[in-house]
Design an enzyme around this catalytic site. Structure first.
Site, PDB file in Angstrom:
ATOM      1  N   ASP A 227       0.844  -1.199   0.000  1.00  0.00           N
ATOM      2  CA  ASP A 227       0.000   0.000   0.000  1.00  0.00           C
ATOM      3  C   ASP A 227       0.877   1.246   0.000  1.00  0.00           C
ATOM      4  O   ASP A 227       1.033   1.934   1.018  1.00  0.00           O
ATOM      5  CB  ASP A 227      -0.935  -0.015   1.210  1.00  0.00           C
ATOM      6  CG  ASP A 227      -1.893  -1.195   1.168  1.00  0.00           C
ATOM      7  OD1 ASP A 227      -2.301  -1.568   0.049  1.00  0.00           O
ATOM      8  OD2 ASP A 227      -2.221  -1.748   2.228  1.00  0.00           O
TER       9      ASP A 227
ATOM     10  N   LYS B  12     -10.763  -7.696  -6.229  1.00  0.00           N
ATOM     11  CA  LYS B  12     -12.123  -7.987  -5.756  1.00  0.00           C
ATOM     12  C   LYS B  12     -13.162  -7.790  -6.862  1.00  0.00           C
ATOM     13  O   LYS B  12     -14.121  -7.022  -6.714  1.00  0.00           O
ATOM     14  CB  LYS B  12     -12.465  -7.113  -4.547  1.00  0.00           C
ATOM     15  CG  LYS B  12     -11.529  -7.288  -3.356  1.00  0.00           C
ATOM     16  CD  LYS B  12     -11.970  -6.410  -2.190  1.00  0.00           C
ATOM     17  CE  LYS B  12     -11.033  -6.514  -1.004  1.00  0.00           C
ATOM     18  NZ  LYS B  12      -9.716  -5.865  -1.255  1.00  0.00           N
TER      19      LYS B  12
ATOM     20  N   THR C  29     -13.136  -7.052   6.481  1.00  0.00           N
ATOM     21  CA  THR C  29     -12.778  -7.009   7.902  1.00  0.00           C
ATOM     22  C   THR C  29     -12.963  -5.631   8.520  1.00  0.00           C
ATOM     23  O   THR C  29     -12.868  -5.480   9.736  1.00  0.00           O
ATOM     24  CB  THR C  29     -11.329  -7.475   8.119  1.00  0.00           C
ATOM     25  OG1 THR C  29     -10.453  -6.686   7.300  1.00  0.00           O
ATOM     26  CG2 THR C  29     -11.166  -8.938   7.770  1.00  0.00           C
TER      27      THR C  29
ATOM     28  N   ARG D 119      -2.395  -8.109  12.835  1.00  0.00           N
ATOM     29  CA  ARG D 119      -1.507  -7.095  13.393  1.00  0.00           C
ATOM     30  C   ARG D 119      -0.606  -7.724  14.451  1.00  0.00           C
ATOM     31  O   ARG D 119      -1.115  -8.298  15.419  1.00  0.00           O
ATOM     32  CB  ARG D 119      -2.318  -5.959  14.049  1.00  0.00           C
ATOM     33  CG  ARG D 119      -3.141  -5.125  13.072  1.00  0.00           C
ATOM     34  CD  ARG D 119      -2.251  -4.195  12.278  1.00  0.00           C
ATOM     35  NE  ARG D 119      -3.016  -3.269  11.468  1.00  0.00           N
ATOM     36  CZ  ARG D 119      -3.437  -3.513  10.239  1.00  0.00           C
ATOM     37  NH1 ARG D 119      -3.181  -4.676   9.687  1.00  0.00           N
ATOM     38  NH2 ARG D 119      -4.102  -2.600   9.555  1.00  0.00           N
TER      39      ARG D 119
END
EC number: 4.1.1.23
Length: 245
Positions: free
Chosen positions: A22, A73, A131, A192
């Site tokens: 990202d 997606k 999520t 995480r």
């Protein structure tokens, strides 16, 4: 019909970690890729980076030896989705995804589009519930069951259509393995390491917790990409996973 730039879909890379690229620009993404080993992770390219840099970025990552998860997606009419999935296969990506909420006809068409690629076809997975969404978010779009129930419903549909697995929260992993079987791959964002900020993910787990509940591939972004030493962070996460019984 298969791409010459394909890295592999043979499972020779044992790491369950998929790093989300990202970044705001391609140079930063490639600089990160040059800091880590393709034996330690795979890389995920999403909508922003693919829209900006397209197939060239995928080829650049393949040249560095990385398997690529093309996270676009797809969610459209069956024919359009099938053509898009086939185009991803031509790029030689390791994994591609669609939205399960597109329905059975769309997912079946996508699966059929990959048949000519045989063993070189990318893994085809479906997104269940993002999520970032909780029960209130689902109610806003007319879904009155819990995220876990909706994820299970869509995972069953995905399995019925013959896809390889789903993107889901790690919190649904145990139940989805029970329902769809151990060979049904679970890919989970919202992972995480201990001490990391949750960011925009609401349903999160640590890497160790994710592996313990049956997650096959975990998507991790900023905790690795924003680390002062990405390779060290990656190796530390991998080392922590060896302690999971």
């Amino acid at each position: 019909m298969t791409s010459a730039t394909k890295t592999n879909n043979s499972g020779s890379i044992s790491s369950p970690i998929v790093v989300a690229l990202d970044y705001a620009n391609k140079d930063a993404a490639l600089a990160f890729a040059d800091q880590v080993s393709p034996q330690d992770c795979r890389l995920k390219v999403g909508k922003e980076m693919f829209t900006l840099y397209g197939p060239e970025l995928i080829r650049d990552l393949h040249q560095r030896g990385f398997d690529v998860f093309l996270d676009l997606k797809f969610h459209d009419i069956p024919n359009t989705t099938a053509r898009a999935v086939a185009a991803a296969a031509e790029l030689g990506v390791w994994m591609v995804n669609v939205h399960a909420s597109g329905g059975a006809r769309m997912m079946s068409a996508a699966k059929e589009a990959l048949l000519p690629y045989g063993a070189q076809a990318p893994l085809l997975i479906a997104v269940t519930v993002l999520t970032s969404m909780d029960s209130e978010d689902l109610r806003d779009i007319g879904i009155t069951i819990s995220p876990a129930e909706q994820a299970e419903r869509l995972a069953k549909l995905t399995w019925d259509c013959g896809l390889d697995g789903v993107v889901c929260s790690a919190h649904e992993a145990v139940r989805l393995k029970q329902v769809c079987g151990e060979d049904f791959s679970l890919v989970t964002p919202g992972i995480r390491p201990q001490g990391s900020e949750a960011g925009d993910q609401r349903r999160i787990m640590t890497p160790e917790q994710a592996v313990a509940v049956g997650v096959d591939y975990m998507v991790i972004g900023r905790p690795i990409t924003q680390s002062p030493d990405p390779e060290k962070t990656l190796r530390e996460i991998l080392a922590s996973l060896t302690k999971v019984a």
